[in-house]
Design a protein around this motif. Structure first.
Motif, PDB file in Angstrom:
ATOM      1  N   PRO A  35      42.941 -25.687 -60.366  1.00 30.48           N
ATOM      2  CA  PRO A  35      44.015 -25.696 -61.343  1.00 30.48           C
ATOM      3  C   PRO A  35      44.520 -27.113 -61.589  1.00 30.48           C
ATOM      4  N   ARG A  36      45.148 -27.296 -62.711  1.00 34.07           N
ATOM      5  CA  ARG A  36      45.664 -28.622 -63.066  1.00 34.07           C
ATOM      6  C   ARG A  36      46.656 -29.121 -62.044  1.00 34.07           C
ATOM      7  N   ALA A  37      46.515 -30.384 -61.692  1.00 40.02           N
ATOM      8  CA  ALA A  37      47.437 -31.043 -60.762  1.00 40.02           C
ATOM      9  C   ALA A  37      48.116 -32.190 -61.515  1.00 40.02           C
ATOM     10  N   PRO A  38      49.120 -32.816 -60.928  1.00 38.43           N
ATOM     11  CA  PRO A  38      49.841 -33.875 -61.631  1.00 38.43           C
ATOM     12  C   PRO A  38      48.959 -35.073 -61.972  1.00 38.43           C
ATOM     13  N   VAL A  39      49.434 -35.864 -62.922  1.00 38.21           N
ATOM     14  CA  VAL A  39      48.725 -37.076 -63.311  1.00 38.21           C
ATOM     15  C   VAL A  39      49.478 -38.293 -62.798  1.00 38.21           C
ATOM     16  N   ALA A  40      48.776 -39.403 -62.651  1.00 37.09           N
ATOM     17  CA  ALA A  40      49.375 -40.624 -62.107  1.00 37.09           C
ATOM     18  C   ALA A  40      48.776 -41.839 -62.801  1.00 37.09           C
ATOM     19  N   THR A  41      49.225 -43.014 -62.414  1.00 41.63           N
ATOM     20  CA  THR A  41      48.656 -44.268 -62.888  1.00 41.63           C
ATOM     21  C   THR A  41      48.004 -44.962 -61.710  1.00 41.63           C
ATOM     22  N   GLN A  42      46.871 -45.603 -61.962  1.00 37.45           N
ATOM     23  CA  GLN A  42      46.101 -46.199 -60.884  1.00 37.45           C
ATOM     24  C   GLN A  42      45.588 -47.553 -61.325  1.00 37.45           C
ATOM     25  N   VAL A  43      45.666 -48.548 -60.446  1.00 44.72           N
ATOM     26  CA  VAL A  43      45.130 -49.880 -60.719  1.00 44.72           C
ATOM     27  C   VAL A  43      44.014 -50.155 -59.726  1.00 44.72           C
ATOM     28  N   ILE A  44      42.848 -50.516 -60.241  1.00 46.05           N
ATOM     29  CA  ILE A  44      41.687 -50.805 -59.403  1.00 46.05           C
ATOM     30  C   ILE A  44      41.311 -52.260 -59.629  1.00 46.05           C
ATOM     31  N   THR A  45      41.200 -53.031 -58.569  1.00 46.78           N
ATOM     32  CA  THR A  45      40.781 -54.423 -58.680  1.00 46.78           C
ATOM     33  C   THR A  45      39.349 -54.537 -58.185  1.00 46.78           C
ATOM     34  N   THR A  46      38.501 -55.137 -59.009  1.00 45.61           N
ATOM     35  CA  THR A  46      37.090 -55.269 -58.655  1.00 45.61           C
ATOM     36  C   THR A  46      36.747 -56.738 -58.458  1.00 45.61           C
ATOM     37  N   GLY A  47      35.531 -56.988 -58.049  1.00 40.57           N
ATOM     38  CA  GLY A  47      35.092 -58.353 -57.778  1.00 40.57           C
ATOM     39  C   GLY A  47      34.790 -59.154 -59.026  1.00 40.57           C
ATOM     40  N   SER A  48      34.438 -58.482 -60.130  1.00 40.78           N
ATOM     41  CA  SER A  48      34.091 -59.225 -61.338  1.00 40.78           C
ATOM     42  C   SER A  48      34.495 -58.417 -62.559  1.00 40.78           C
ATOM     43  N   ASN A  49      34.490 -59.081 -63.699  1.00 38.84           N
ATOM     44  CA  ASN A  49      34.841 -58.420 -64.955  1.00 38.84           C
ATOM     45  C   ASN A  49      33.810 -57.353 -65.331  1.00 38.84           C
ATOM     46  N   ALA A  50      32.545 -57.610 -65.029  1.00 37.21           N
ATOM     47  CA  ALA A  50      31.496 -56.645 -65.350  1.00 37.21           C
ATOM     48  C   ALA A  50      31.679 -55.355 -64.556  1.00 37.21           C
ATOM     49  N   GLU A  51      32.012 -55.488 -63.283  1.00 41.97           N
ATOM     50  CA  GLU A  51      32.265 -54.299 -62.465  1.00 41.97           C
ATOM     51  C   GLU A  51      33.471 -53.536 -62.996  1.00 41.97           C
ATOM     52  N   ALA A  52      34.501 -54.252 -63.437  1.00 41.10           N
ATOM     53  CA  ALA A  52      35.699 -53.600 -63.982  1.00 41.10           C
ATOM     54  C   ALA A  52      35.353 -52.802 -65.228  1.00 41.10           C
ATOM     55  N   ARG A  53      34.527 -53.370 -66.091  1.00 43.15           N
ATOM     56  CA  ARG A  53      34.121 -52.646 -67.301  1.00 43.15           C
ATOM     57  C   ARG A  53      33.302 -51.405 -66.946  1.00 43.15           C
ATOM     58  N   ALA A  54      32.446 -51.514 -65.919  1.00 44.11           N
ATOM     59  CA  ALA A  54      31.643 -50.353 -65.496  1.00 44.11           C
ATOM     60  C   ALA A  54      32.533 -49.248 -64.936  1.00 44.11           C
ATOM     61  N   VAL A  55      33.528 -49.630 -64.137  1.00 42.72           N
ATOM     62  CA  VAL A  55      34.461 -48.637 -63.583  1.00 42.72           C
ATOM     63  C   VAL A  55      35.241 -47.974 -64.708  1.00 42.72           C
ATOM     64  N   ALA A  56      35.683 -48.757 -65.685  1.00 43.99           N
ATOM     65  CA  ALA A  56      36.442 -48.214 -66.813  1.00 43.99           C
ATOM     66  C   ALA A  56      35.602 -47.215 -67.609  1.00 43.99           C
ATOM     67  N   ARG A  57      34.345 -47.561 -67.869  1.00 45.31           N
ATOM     68  CA  ARG A  57      33.462 -46.635 -68.598  1.00 45.31           C
ATOM     69  C   ARG A  57      33.272 -45.351 -67.822  1.00 45.31           C
ATOM     70  N   THR A  58      33.070 -45.459 -66.500  1.00 43.78           N
ATOM     71  CA  THR A  58      32.857 -44.284 -65.661  1.00 43.78           C
ATOM     72  C   THR A  58      34.083 -43.386 -65.669  1.00 43.78           C
ATOM     73  N   MET A  59      35.272 -43.969 -65.498  1.00 39.07           N
ATOM     74  CA  MET A  59      36.493 -43.165 -65.440  1.00 39.07           C
ATOM     75  C   MET A  59      36.787 -42.487 -66.769  1.00 39.07           C
ATOM     76  N   SER A  60      36.546 -43.176 -67.872  1.00 37.05           N
ATOM     77  CA  SER A  60      36.849 -42.577 -69.170  1.00 37.05           C
ATOM     78  C   SER A  60      35.798 -41.542 -69.558  1.00 37.05           C
ATOM     79  N   SER A  61      34.520 -41.788 -69.248  1.00 34.94           N
ATOM     80  CA  SER A  61      33.483 -40.829 -69.620  1.00 34.94           C
ATOM     81  C   SER A  61      33.522 -39.573 -68.752  1.00 34.94           C
ATOM     82  N   ASN A  62      34.001 -39.691 -67.517  1.00 32.87           N
ATOM     83  CA  ASN A  62      34.085 -38.528 -66.642  1.00 32.87           C
ATOM     84  C   ASN A  62      35.358 -37.721 -66.853  1.00 32.87           C
ATOM     85  N   GLY A  63      36.276 -38.226 -67.648  1.00 29.68           N
ATOM     86  CA  GLY A  63      37.512 -37.497 -67.905  1.00 29.68           C
ATOM     87  C   GLY A  63      38.518 -37.593 -66.785  1.00 29.68           C
TER      88      GLY A  63
END
Length: 158
Positions: A35-63
């Motif tokens: 069942p639906r659970a609460p939503v939150a805000t999350q900040v992830i720090t990565t080692g490089s800008n490319a990794e950050a873009r990959a994480v962002a794509r993964t999180m948005s495409s997976n919903g």
């Protein structure tokens, strides 16, 4: 040479984690049993800008997140869906059992001590532990608020 070897190993581990997360997320989107659970805000720090873009794509495409912003080497995910994270972890029976056992153990410690204990236990797992990478790749590990929300939900519902 040692630095190059370390970077190569880190890249392989990250690629494996992203591959596991996408496979798990794909299975989770077929049918949602949590069942639906609460939503939150999350900040992830990565080692490089490319990794950050990959994480962002993964999180948005997976919903997992409603909106994702990349700011340099950091990813700001707004509207992180705790229900999706729980559904992803539930797809791996050993990871779900580990989470239930530890959530019931640490809930009474309070937020700060519980999050510290959970992070310590995950960090002390072997680097090749599938449980460790399911928990990290699902988005569970990155924020203290997300960890505490998931622990609270698991304690009350599992």
């Amino acid at each position: 040479m040692n630095t190059r070897l370390r970077l190569t190993a880190a890249t392989v581990v990250a690629a494996t984690a992203f591959g596991l997360a996408s496979t798990t997320a794909q299975a989770a989107t077929q049918h949602e049993t949590v069942p639906r659970a609460p939503v939150a805000t999350q900040v992830i720090t990565t080692g490089s800008n490319a990794e950050a873009r990959a994480v962002a794509r993964t999180m948005s495409s997976n919903g997992v997140a409603d909106s994702v912003e990349v700011k340099g080497s950091s990813v700001v995910a707004k509207g992180v869906n705790i229900g999706k994270i729980i559904a992803l972890i539930k797809k791996s029976k050993p990871a779900w059992q580990w989470l239930v056992k530890n959530s019931k153990k640490v809930y009474h410690l309070g937020k700060t001590k519980a999050v510290r204990y959970i992070r310590h236990e995950i960090d002390n797992m072997k680097w090749y532990s599938p449980i460790k990478w399911v928990l990290k790749a699902s988005g569970f590990y990155s924020s203290a608020d997300v960890i505490w929300s998931v622990v609270t939900w698991v304690y009350h519902h599992a």
